[in-house]
Design a protein around this motif. Sequence first.
Motif, PDB file in Angstrom:
ATOM      1  N   CYS A 233       0.850  -1.094   0.058  1.00  0.00           N
ATOM      2  CA  CYS A 233       0.053  -0.171  -0.073  1.00  0.00           C
ATOM      3  C   CYS A 233       0.802   1.280   0.094  1.00  0.00           C
ATOM      4  O   CYS A 233       1.316   1.459   0.966  1.00  0.00           O
ATOM      5  CB  CYS A 233      -0.875  -0.234   1.432  1.00  0.00           C
TER       6      CYS A 233
ATOM      7  N   THR B 116      -0.668   1.516  -6.281  1.00  0.00           N
ATOM      8  CA  THR B 116      -0.346   0.334  -5.157  1.00  0.00           C
ATOM      9  C   THR B 116      -0.105  -0.908  -5.582  1.00  0.00           C
ATOM     10  O   THR B 116      -0.765  -1.253  -6.605  1.00  0.00           O
ATOM     11  CB  THR B 116      -1.309   0.781  -4.247  1.00  0.00           C
TER      12      THR B 116
ATOM     13  N   MET C 110      -4.353  -5.198   0.700  1.00  0.00           N
ATOM     14  CA  MET C 110      -4.394  -3.948   0.358  1.00  0.00           C
ATOM     15  C   MET C 110      -5.632  -3.054   0.711  1.00  0.00           C
ATOM     16  O   MET C 110      -5.577  -2.004   1.133  1.00  0.00           O
ATOM     17  CB  MET C 110      -3.835  -3.644  -0.980  1.00  0.00           C
TER      18      MET C 110
ATOM     19  N   TYR D 194      -5.790  -2.290   4.430  1.00  0.00           N
ATOM     20  CA  TYR D 194      -5.004  -1.174   4.806  1.00  0.00           C
ATOM     21  C   TYR D 194      -5.492   0.294   4.240  1.00  0.00           C
ATOM     22  O   TYR D 194      -5.708   1.148   4.846  1.00  0.00           O
ATOM     23  CB  TYR D 194      -3.586  -1.088   3.983  1.00  0.00           C
ATOM     24  N   HIS D 195      -6.334   0.123   2.985  1.00  0.00           N
ATOM     25  CA  HIS D 195      -6.832   1.224   2.362  1.00  0.00           C
ATOM     26  C   HIS D 195      -7.964   1.867   3.162  1.00  0.00           C
ATOM     27  O   HIS D 195      -8.146   3.066   3.358  1.00  0.00           O
ATOM     28  CB  HIS D 195      -7.249   1.037   0.915  1.00  0.00           C
TER      29      HIS D 195
ATOM     30  N   CYS E 299      -4.488   4.186   0.002  1.00  0.00           N
ATOM     31  CA  CYS E 299      -3.497   3.694  -0.779  1.00  0.00           C
ATOM     32  C   CYS E 299      -3.564   4.532  -2.094  1.00  0.00           C
ATOM     33  O   CYS E 299      -4.551   4.864  -2.710  1.00  0.00           O
ATOM     34  CB  CYS E 299      -3.539   2.385  -0.955  1.00  0.00           C
TER      35      CYS E 299
END
Length: 275
Positions: free
Chosen positions: A104, A173, A226, A229-230, A236
Motif C-alpha cells: 500500500c 499501489t 491492500m 490497509y486502504h 493507498c
Amino acid sequence: MEALFSAVHYWLVEHPAITQYEWKQGHTLGSSPLFLAVTVTAYLAVTLSLHRFAFLPPLSAVALRFITAAHNLILCLLSLVMAVGCSLAAFHQMPNRDWRWAVCFPANHTPPRGPTFFWAHVFYFSKILEFIDTLLIVLGGSSSRSRRLSFLHVYHHAVVVVMCYLWLSTAQTLLPVALVTNASVHVLMYGYYLLCTLGRRPRWKRLVTDCQIIQFVFSFMVSGLMLYYHFTGSGCSGILGWCFNAVFNASLLALFLDFHSKNYHAKKKDHEKNK
C-alpha cells in the motif's frame, strides 16, 4: 559474495540513472496518452492485417527458429533482471523497512520516482517488446497462426501495456508485488519456449499455465490485504489504476482457466478413454 551483491545492487538500484528516475507525464519516454494509444492501436491493426491478409511471406524454418530462440532468450534474461531489480529496489526504497509500503503506497505521498518506478518503466517497455511474440506466430505460416494466435494472446498483449502505463501514471499501489511475480513467471515461461525452440521440449508445459493461474489468485489475495490497509488507514495510492488492474486480472484468470480446461482436462479424458 558480498562484493558480488554490492555490484549487483549498484547496477540495479543505486546507479544514478535509476535512483534519480522520475516519471513525468508527457515528458518521460512513452508517458503520453498519445504514445499509449498509437502503440496499442498499431499492434491491433498490424496483427489483424497480417492475420487476415497474410501479405508477408512466412519465414524459413531455420530463420524462424533462430529469431525465436534469440527473442525468448532476451525476454527470459530481461524478466530475471526485472524480478531481481524490482525486489532489491522495493526493499531499498520502502520507508523504515516497512513491508506494508510494498502492498500500500501512501495516498498523495508517493510520487512515481526512484528505483522501483524505474523498473516499472522497464517492465512497461518490455511488454511492447513482447509484441514480437505475435509477429513470430504470424510469420510462422498458416498452420502456426491458426493454432497459436488466439483471442487470449492478442487481448493479453494489448491490454497489459495499458495496465503498465497506469501503474506509472497513477503511482499504483501493489506495483512491486505485481511486477516481481509476473516477471518471475515469465522467466519460467520464456525459458520453456526457449528450450522448445532448441528442440528440447520439457515435460512441464502445464506448470507454466498453472503458475500463471496461481499468479492471478495470489494477486487477488494480496489485493484483499491492500484493501484492508486502504479502508482502515489513510488510503493507498493509485486505487483507480488498481481497479482497472483487478478487472483485467479477473478477465485473464477466466480466460486462462478456460484454456487450462480445454487443453489439459480434455486431453486427460481422451487419454483415459484410450486406455
